[in-house]
Design an enzyme around this catalytic site. Sequence first.
Site, PDB file in Angstrom:
ATOM      1  CB  SER A  89     127.023  58.838  29.508  1.00  0.00           C
ATOM      2  OG  SER A  89     125.877  58.215  30.029  1.00  0.00           O
ATOM      3  CD  GLU A 115     124.708  66.311  35.852  1.00  0.00           C
ATOM      4  OE1 GLU A 115     125.824  65.819  35.962  1.00  0.00           O
ATOM      5  OE2 GLU A 115     123.749  65.986  36.572  1.00  0.00           O
TER       6      GLU A 115
HETATM    7  P1  13P Z   1     126.700  59.581  34.814  1.00  0.00           P
HETATM    8  O1  13P Z   1     128.099  60.127  34.570  1.00  0.00           O
HETATM    9  O2  13P Z   1     126.691  58.287  35.537  1.00  0.00           O
HETATM   10  O3  13P Z   1     125.878  59.573  33.563  1.00  0.00           O
HETATM   11  O4  13P Z   1     125.982  60.630  35.815  1.00  0.00           O
HETATM   12  C1  13P Z   1     126.077  61.971  35.557  1.00  0.00           C
HETATM   13  C2  13P Z   1     125.545  62.710  36.735  1.00  0.00           C
HETATM   14  O5  13P Z   1     124.387  62.634  37.063  1.00  0.00           O
HETATM   15  C3  13P Z   1     126.485  63.537  37.480  1.00  0.00           C
HETATM   16  O6  13P Z   1     125.815  64.350  38.365  1.00  0.00           O
END
Ligand code: 13P
Length: 686
Positions: free
Chosen positions: A648, A602
């Site tokens: 995202s 991430e």
């Molecule tokens: P978003 O999909 O809102 O960017 O968040 C990703 C996330 O942190 C999943 O753990």
Amino acid sequence: MISPRLILAEIARVLTGVVLIVSGLLKAIDPVGSALKIGEYLAPVLDERWAWSSLITLTLSFVLCAGEFLLGAFLLMGIYRRLSARLSVAFFAGMTLISLYSLLADPVSDCGCFGDAIHLTPLETLLKNLLLLPLSYLVLRDARGLRHLYSRRERWLPAVLAVVGIVVFMERNYRHLPLVDFRPYRVGTNLGEAIAEEDSTLQARLLASTRYLYERGGVTKAFTPENLPDSSWHFVRVQDGEDATYRAKYDFAPMDSLGNVCSEALLTDPGVTLLLLAPHWSRASEGSIDEINELYTQSLSMGYRFYGVTASSAEEIAAWRYLTGASYPMLHMDATPIRTMIRAYPGLLVLRGGQIIDKRSYVDLPTVEEVTHYLHRLREPGYIAPAPSLARSYLLLAWGILLILGFLRFWARKLHLTLYLKKRIHYPYKRKRSMRKNIVAGNWKMNKTLQEGTAFISELKTALSGKALHCEVIIGAPFIHLASIASLAEGSPIGIAAENCADKAEGAYTGEVSAAMVASAGARYVILGHSERRAYYGEDNAILTEKVRLALANGLTPIFCIGEVKEEREAGKHFQVVEEQLAGTLFSLSPEEFGKVILAYEPVWAIGTGLTATSAQAQEIHAHIRHLLVKKYGEQIANDCSILYGGSCNASNAAELFAQPDVDGGLIGGASLSVEKFLPIIEAFH
Ligand code: 13P
């Protein structure tokens, strides 16, 4: 998302890469010339009379030319980026020092950076290196972030082709003559006219710098011919012109045994003259003696002139005659102009009416059977030997094609043209070869009341019922929801994850929830290492390692998050960051323990920002992570580990991301809060 700093590194990479390729190739065209130039630099320590000095300089020439070209090629292709960037910084630093030495000590008039094709003075060379050194540093600083045409797995192929290509190219130019002749004695040159033109230029320059000295009242002054003084001045004398900056290109002055210069006679002869050139007969190859002797005999019978041209002593000439049976007359000339005229020893240069109509290395002389035909051709009016062709270099051709394919694939990837193919090719391949699962996991974070959470699960359950699923579905929820949604999800394909667990097994830790409690609530997974917990709750590697151990000990599957922040990505450090995160936490697990973990990459800059890593960026770093796993736990475990992408990820980009061979699904934040948005992401795995 590309930062200005990375753009700068890309520009610097192209500039240094192109300069390295061009300078490497121009030198590789003439390896003997480059060896001679190295010899000039090393003159204070190497004596050119030593037989092995030329071997040293030739070896250095091969290493330098090939090395320079390869550095440039690797930089431009983006393979072995860090190593190439480090070596190019070292290279330009070394070259800066050498050019400084050459400016101060003046061992050479021309640096030789670009062979004989482009001449730079020592000062120009120093300035060039002072510009390229910082540029190469910019490349090194962000080497990991540079674009590349080939993946880690593929890069050996262009690398091997580039190495073989340049070595074959240099070997060809060494054995035969340089593919392109940048020196003044190239085939087609009318030597007689060129020398006459050079003489008149020199005369004009000398005349222009001639001064007439006049005196008046005890003062002496110099006047130009156009600006002579009046009769009140008295003529003293003529001060001859000189032009120290002018360097003659032609130094063609062969002498006969009586010491008479015979260039005039050779250049004005309308017939054919063959000159067999070797600076020293003692170091000339004896490889084509029969062909040479046949050429001489037949040249005589056809009325051509034939001379050996050398700087050898009488003893050396006698030894050559004894060894080879040579009976052709010899002319004497300095070794330097002979080396400028030809790069193979011996080599043949043919003049007709003062024009150079052929030049050959001894390996390319006509065979004994071909000699008559060859000599007849030399007489044909207007005949000039054709330039050598590149077409025979199959390896270079193969390398060029590979490079073009690499570029095409790169752009195809950019334009998402390969998405369709990837779906068809990589996806089944991935499933066949490994046990790893495709997973779409939601992470609600601190959202939803208990009622909203249970309503979501009921809705998702209904939506999934009867559907053929191509991935596992997990919902990560706050502790308060776990027991209720886990019992609701029972009998459905939905797995439940906690978003955290304590780093202590049990005891007086008010407000904490242990891994055992999470498991007892019916959850099977736990999200650990999320960047929000690292950033807001100070969870470091030690805490996270403890949490992972406790989760595993209680039968939970950790979904472990790693990823870099924006500044780290911009500095090109993302590979390093994920490596350190893994090394500091999961890599303390045994292979068996690690085999139970799900990884989630991430990038922090993509979480909740709407900025997604492109599919190419995601694939690149997922492949890197898997490579790290291969190194640590071996191929099987690495292949079986699911690596999810998070940041995202939504219905519109999921399919493309999941189509990447090393992206095994997603960890979804915002888009997991409604079934309407979450379902299409699950369906992206169709
Ligand atoms: P978003 O999909 O809102 O960017 O968040 C990703 C996330 O942190 C999943 O753990």
